[in-house]
Scaffold this motif. Structure first.
Motif, PDB file in Angstrom:
ATOM      1  N   ILE A  85       0.891  -1.156   0.000  1.00 39.00           N
ATOM      2  CA  ILE A  85       0.000   0.000   0.000  1.00 39.00           C
ATOM      3  C   ILE A  85       0.930   1.207   0.000  1.00 39.00           C
ATOM      4  O   ILE A  85       1.766   1.349   0.902  1.00 39.00           O
ATOM      5  N   ILE A  86       0.808   2.051  -1.015  1.00 41.86           N
ATOM      6  CA  ILE A  86       1.726   3.170  -1.163  1.00 41.86           C
ATOM      7  C   ILE A  86       0.985   4.474  -0.920  1.00 41.86           C
ATOM      8  O   ILE A  86      -0.052   4.723  -1.536  1.00 41.86           O
ATOM      9  N   GLU A  87       1.551   5.269   0.007  1.00 39.40           N
ATOM     10  CA  GLU A  87       0.986   6.574   0.369  1.00 39.40           C
ATOM     11  C   GLU A  87      -0.478   6.468   0.820  1.00 39.40           C
ATOM     12  O   GLU A  87      -1.245   7.412   0.652  1.00 39.40           O
ATOM     13  N   ASP A  88      -0.879   5.329   1.335  1.00 40.01           N
ATOM     14  CA  ASP A  88      -2.272   5.069   1.742  1.00 40.01           C
ATOM     15  C   ASP A  88      -3.258   5.410   0.629  1.00 40.01           C
ATOM     16  O   ASP A  88      -4.397   5.818   0.895  1.00 40.01           O
ATOM     17  N   THR A  89      -2.827   5.269  -0.610  1.00 41.75           N
ATOM     18  CA  THR A  89      -3.621   5.691  -1.761  1.00 41.75           C
ATOM     19  C   THR A  89      -3.722   4.621  -2.836  1.00 41.75           C
ATOM     20  O   THR A  89      -4.781   4.423  -3.417  1.00 41.75           O
ATOM     21  N   VAL A  90      -2.613   3.949  -3.116  1.00 44.88           N
ATOM     22  CA  VAL A  90      -2.549   2.992  -4.230  1.00 44.88           C
ATOM     23  C   VAL A  90      -2.121   1.627  -3.703  1.00 44.88           C
ATOM     24  O   VAL A  90      -1.157   1.527  -2.945  1.00 44.88           O
ATOM     25  N   LEU A  91      -2.848   0.590  -4.123  1.00 44.28           N
ATOM     26  CA  LEU A  91      -2.452  -0.780  -3.816  1.00 44.28           C
ATOM     27  C   LEU A  91      -1.604  -1.305  -4.964  1.00 44.28           C
ATOM     28  O   LEU A  91      -1.863  -0.983  -6.127  1.00 44.28           O
ATOM     29  N   MET A  92      -0.608  -2.121  -4.639  1.00 41.06           N
ATOM     30  CA  MET A  92       0.218  -2.712  -5.687  1.00 41.06           C
ATOM     31  C   MET A  92       0.377  -4.201  -5.398  1.00 41.06           C
ATOM     32  O   MET A  92       0.728  -4.589  -4.288  1.00 41.06           O
ATOM     33  N   ASP A  93       0.082  -5.011  -6.413  1.00 38.73           N
ATOM     34  CA  ASP A  93       0.224  -6.462  -6.316  1.00 38.73           C
ATOM     35  C   ASP A  93       1.238  -6.899  -7.362  1.00 38.73           C
ATOM     36  O   ASP A  93       1.070  -6.613  -8.549  1.00 38.73           O
ATOM     37  N   LEU A  94       2.296  -7.555  -6.918  1.00 39.66           N
ATOM     38  CA  LEU A  94       3.359  -7.970  -7.822  1.00 39.66           C
ATOM     39  C   LEU A  94       3.147  -9.414  -8.256  1.00 39.66           C
ATOM     40  O   LEU A  94       2.730 -10.250  -7.463  1.00 39.66           O
ATOM     41  N   LYS A  95       3.485  -9.681  -9.507  1.00 37.05           N
ATOM     42  CA  LYS A  95       3.390 -11.026 -10.071  1.00 37.05           C
ATOM     43  C   LYS A  95       4.687 -11.337 -10.792  1.00 37.05           C
ATOM     44  O   LYS A  95       5.375 -10.445 -11.286  1.00 37.05           O
ATOM     45  N   ALA A  96       5.001 -12.625 -10.879  1.00 38.72           N
ATOM     46  CA  ALA A  96       6.150 -13.088 -11.649  1.00 38.72           C
ATOM     47  C   ALA A  96       5.727 -14.379 -12.341  1.00 38.72           C
ATOM     48  O   ALA A  96       6.134 -15.471 -11.979  1.00 38.72           O
ATOM     49  N   LYS A  97       4.837 -14.238 -13.320  1.00 38.27           N
ATOM     50  CA  LYS A  97       4.336 -15.399 -14.047  1.00 38.27           C
ATOM     51  C   LYS A  97       4.111 -15.045 -15.510  1.00 38.27           C
ATOM     52  O   LYS A  97       4.209 -13.876 -15.878  1.00 38.27           O
ATOM     53  N   LYS A  98       3.813 -16.041 -16.325  1.00 34.73           N
ATOM     54  CA  LYS A  98       3.753 -15.814 -17.772  1.00 34.73           C
ATOM     55  C   LYS A  98       2.760 -14.727 -18.166  1.00 34.73           C
ATOM     56  O   LYS A  98       3.052 -13.911 -19.019  1.00 34.73           O
ATOM     57  N   PHE A  99       1.583 -14.738 -17.562  1.00 32.06           N
ATOM     58  CA  PHE A  99       0.592 -13.714 -17.894  1.00 32.06           C
ATOM     59  C   PHE A  99      -0.362 -13.500 -16.728  1.00 32.06           C
ATOM     60  O   PHE A  99      -0.520 -14.378 -15.885  1.00 32.06           O
ATOM     61  N   ILE A 100      -0.960 -12.336 -16.703  1.00 32.74           N
ATOM     62  CA  ILE A 100      -1.939 -11.986 -15.667  1.00 32.74           C
ATOM     63  C   ILE A 100      -3.286 -12.587 -16.069  1.00 32.74           C
ATOM     64  O   ILE A 100      -3.702 -12.489 -17.216  1.00 32.74           O
ATOM     65  N   THR A 101      -3.953 -13.197 -15.109  1.00 36.08           N
ATOM     66  CA  THR A 101      -5.236 -13.861 -15.377  1.00 36.08           C
ATOM     67  C   THR A 101      -6.410 -13.041 -14.857  1.00 36.08           C
ATOM     68  O   THR A 101      -6.227 -12.035 -14.158  1.00 36.08           O
ATOM     69  N   LYS A 102      -7.578 -13.506 -15.184  1.00 35.10           N
ATOM     70  CA  LYS A 102      -8.801 -12.893 -14.693  1.00 35.10           C
ATOM     71  C   LYS A 102      -8.858 -12.958 -13.171  1.00 35.10           C
ATOM     72  O   LYS A 102      -9.335 -12.035 -12.519  1.00 35.10           O
ATOM     73  N   GLU A 103      -8.330 -14.038 -12.598  1.00 35.36           N
ATOM     74  CA  GLU A 103      -8.318 -14.189 -11.142  1.00 35.36           C
ATOM     75  C   GLU A 103      -7.460 -13.107 -10.479  1.00 35.36           C
ATOM     76  O   GLU A 103      -7.793 -12.627  -9.405  1.00 35.36           O
TER      77      GLU A 103
END
Length: 141
Positions: A85-103
């Motif tokens: 959670i950055i600056e109590d404003t933006v959430l960030m979720d990191l991934k390290a996989k081939k592609f981002i899914t609907k899930e």
């Protein structure tokens, strides 16, 4: 006269909808993500990207929380942990996989609703070309 009023309302609505949420912070975060991606490449683990991102956020003087547990509003179920959670404003979720899914998309929406924030970034560092995805919570409470 009715048509003119309707068109004016639609234009106002479109203008309101195209407003970019937190543009300066989003721009900074995207730049930091590019720096991390350029430094580590695309074949590291998610934790390694998170560690480097944490260093970069500290160097830039941004206030953040890492691996922060979110409380679900309404259903009383805990267990959602967002990467940053950055600056109590933006959430960030990191991934390290081939592609981002609907899930992954629905996971970020759940995080946004739980935290009552409007903007989330899903960043997949495995991609050849880094493209952070902006997820918007249209109904913050």
């Amino acid at each position: 006269i009715f048509k003119i009023a309707l068109i004016a309302t639609l234009i106002h609505e479109c203008t309101r909808m195209t407003r970019i949420l937190h543009p300066e912070l989003s721009y900074k975060l995207t730049g930091i993500c590019y720096e991390v991606h350029n430094k580590l490449g695309r074949f590291c683990r998610e934790k390694q990207y998170a560690d480097e991102l944490e260093k970069q956020l500290q160097e830039k003087g941004l206030v953040f929380k890492r691996e922060y547990p979110l409380k679900n509003i309404g259903d009383g179920i805990d267990g959602n942990i967002v990467d940053f959670i950055i600056e109590d404003t933006v959430l960030m979720d990191l991934k390290a996989k081939k592609f981002i899914t609907k899930e992954d998309y629905y996971q970020m929406l759940r995080y946004l609703k739980s935290s009552n924030l409007q903007l989330g970034l899903v960043v997949n560092f495995r991609s050849t070309y880094l493209k952070p995805k902006r997820i918007i919570n249209l109904k913050p409470q």
